[in-house]
Scaffold this active site. Structure first.
Site, PDB file in Angstrom:
ATOM      1  CE  LYS A 159      -9.333  15.283  14.292  1.00 46.45           C
ATOM      2  NZ  LYS A 159     -10.665  15.168  14.888  1.00 46.45           N
TER       3      LYS A 159
HETATM    4  N1  PMP Z   1     -16.171  17.447  13.544  1.00 44.70           N
HETATM    5  C1  PMP Z   1     -15.480  16.944  14.577  1.00 44.70           C
HETATM    6  C2  PMP Z   1     -15.675  17.537  15.929  1.00 44.70           C
HETATM    7  C3  PMP Z   1     -14.597  15.882  14.381  1.00 44.70           C
HETATM    8  O1  PMP Z   1     -13.904  15.375  15.419  1.00 44.70           O
HETATM    9  C4  PMP Z   1     -14.458  15.316  13.100  1.00 44.70           C
HETATM   10  C5  PMP Z   1     -13.518  14.166  12.885  1.00 44.70           C
HETATM   11  N2  PMP Z   1     -12.209  14.615  12.658  1.00 44.70           N
HETATM   12  C6  PMP Z   1     -15.190  15.864  12.043  1.00 44.70           C
HETATM   13  C7  PMP Z   1     -16.046  16.926  12.296  1.00 44.70           C
HETATM   14  C8  PMP Z   1     -15.059  15.321  10.657  1.00 44.70           C
HETATM   15  O2  PMP Z   1     -13.795  15.643  10.133  1.00 44.70           O
HETATM   16  P1  PMP Z   1     -13.075  14.741   9.056  1.00 44.70           P
HETATM   17  O3  PMP Z   1     -14.063  14.467   7.996  1.00 44.70           O
HETATM   18  O4  PMP Z   1     -11.956  15.603   8.572  1.00 44.70           O
HETATM   19  O5  PMP Z   1     -12.623  13.508   9.735  1.00 44.70           O
END
Ligand code: PMP
Length: 299
Positions: A159
């Protein structure tokens, strides 16, 4: 329209191990993280005072740093404690939690082997969504011009801030056309995810979702898969081609911010907000509440 600016709010931010007044949590313009996107972050949500799957988010934050070649100089325990303390200090039981780690200013060039790694954590109020009726209409998605990159081209599992460059461009273009967000394909032309959330489809009572081999395997995605299986729904993770969008009856997004958000349109394709989407919206809303959190996380 923009609301309260993010650089001047009441309360404190945890910054390199200390709580500093919100407006004083500043960095120098010659920060490596700003120039070269050497930064990783998390997005977490607290419900009624408890951060949902905090340990999983902290683990991913530390791992994202490692993918970028740095070690965050604080343990998971210290980070978790700071996140929890901030919920109390900021006084918002329903809030968004944003930890971010970045390379500092000791060297300014592509190489930054010895730059200090900084960590800051901010918490702001984010009330849970109270208008299910509005939400149940579903959101409209554009199809993004940019594609999720090949894992050989970018550290696609982290991330990492740099990966959001194409997300912001895509989301802005979608908004300019009147859409809420955009669906992104991947470098092979397969359906991937939205700009900040994963995507699911429904066909004949089963859930279909792209295999997360070049984009974030979201924490919400994993929770929703577990909740769906608890309900007895079949969940199929596989490559999904854009032509197949015409064959699905329901579509929804999952993410910490998005939670479970129904989708009514993707470009020319239309979906209904059906029973499976509604059931998973409700199951997820119940799972994030303190007391039930552990259950869902372990499912
Ligand atoms: N894909 C992207 C590009 C994101 O930014 C997010 C949000 N963090 C997600 C998927 C979903 O991830 P999560 O469920 O861990 O928040």
């Amino acid at each position: 329209m923009a609301g309260q600016p993010f650089d001047n709010r009441p309360g404190v931010i945890w910054f390199d191990g200390e709580y500093v007044p919100w407006a004083d949590a500043r960095i120098h313009v010659l920060s490596h993280g700003l120039h070269y996107a050497s930064a990783v972050f998390e997005g977490e949500r607290a419900y009624s005072g408890a951060i949902y799957r905090l340990e999983d988010h902290t683990r991913r934050l530390i791992e994202s740093g490692r993918v970028l070649g740095f070690e965050i100089p604080y343990s998971a325990e210290v980070i978790n404690k700071a996140c929890n303390e901030l919920i109390v200090k900021q006084g918002h039981p329903d809030s968004y939690v944003r930890p971010i780690a970045w390379r500092g200013s000791e060297m300014m060039g592509v190489a930054a082997q010895h730059n200090r790694i900084h960590l800051a954590i901010a918490v702001w109020e984010w009330p849970s969504y109270f208008d299910p009726a509005e939400r149940l209409k579903g959101i409209r998605l554009d199809i993004a011009r940019y594609r999720r990159p090949d894992p050989m081209t970018a550290p696609s599992k982290a991330k990492a801030s740099g990966l959001y460059m194409i997300c912001t461009i895509s989301k802005h273009e979608a908004e300019q056309k009147g859409y809420a967000d955009a669906l992104m394909f991947d470098y092979r032309g397969r359906v991937a995810e939205a700009t900040g959330a994963n995507v699911f489809f429904v066909k004949d009572g089963a859930l279909h979702t792209p295999t997360p081999d070049c984009f974030l395997d979201g924490i919400t995605r994993k929770s929703v898969i577990a909740l769906a299986r608890q309900r007895g729904y079949q969940v199929i993770e596989r490559a999904i081609m854009p032509e197949e969008l015409a064959t699905f009856s329901e579509c929804f997004l999952t993410g910490t911010a998005a939670e479970v958000t129904p989708v009514s349109e993707v470009g020319p394709y239309k979906f209904t907000v059906g029973d499976i989407t509604r059931t998973l919206m409700e199951d997820y809303s119940a799972a994030v509440l303190p007391g039930t959190q552990k259950l869902a996380a372990n499912a």
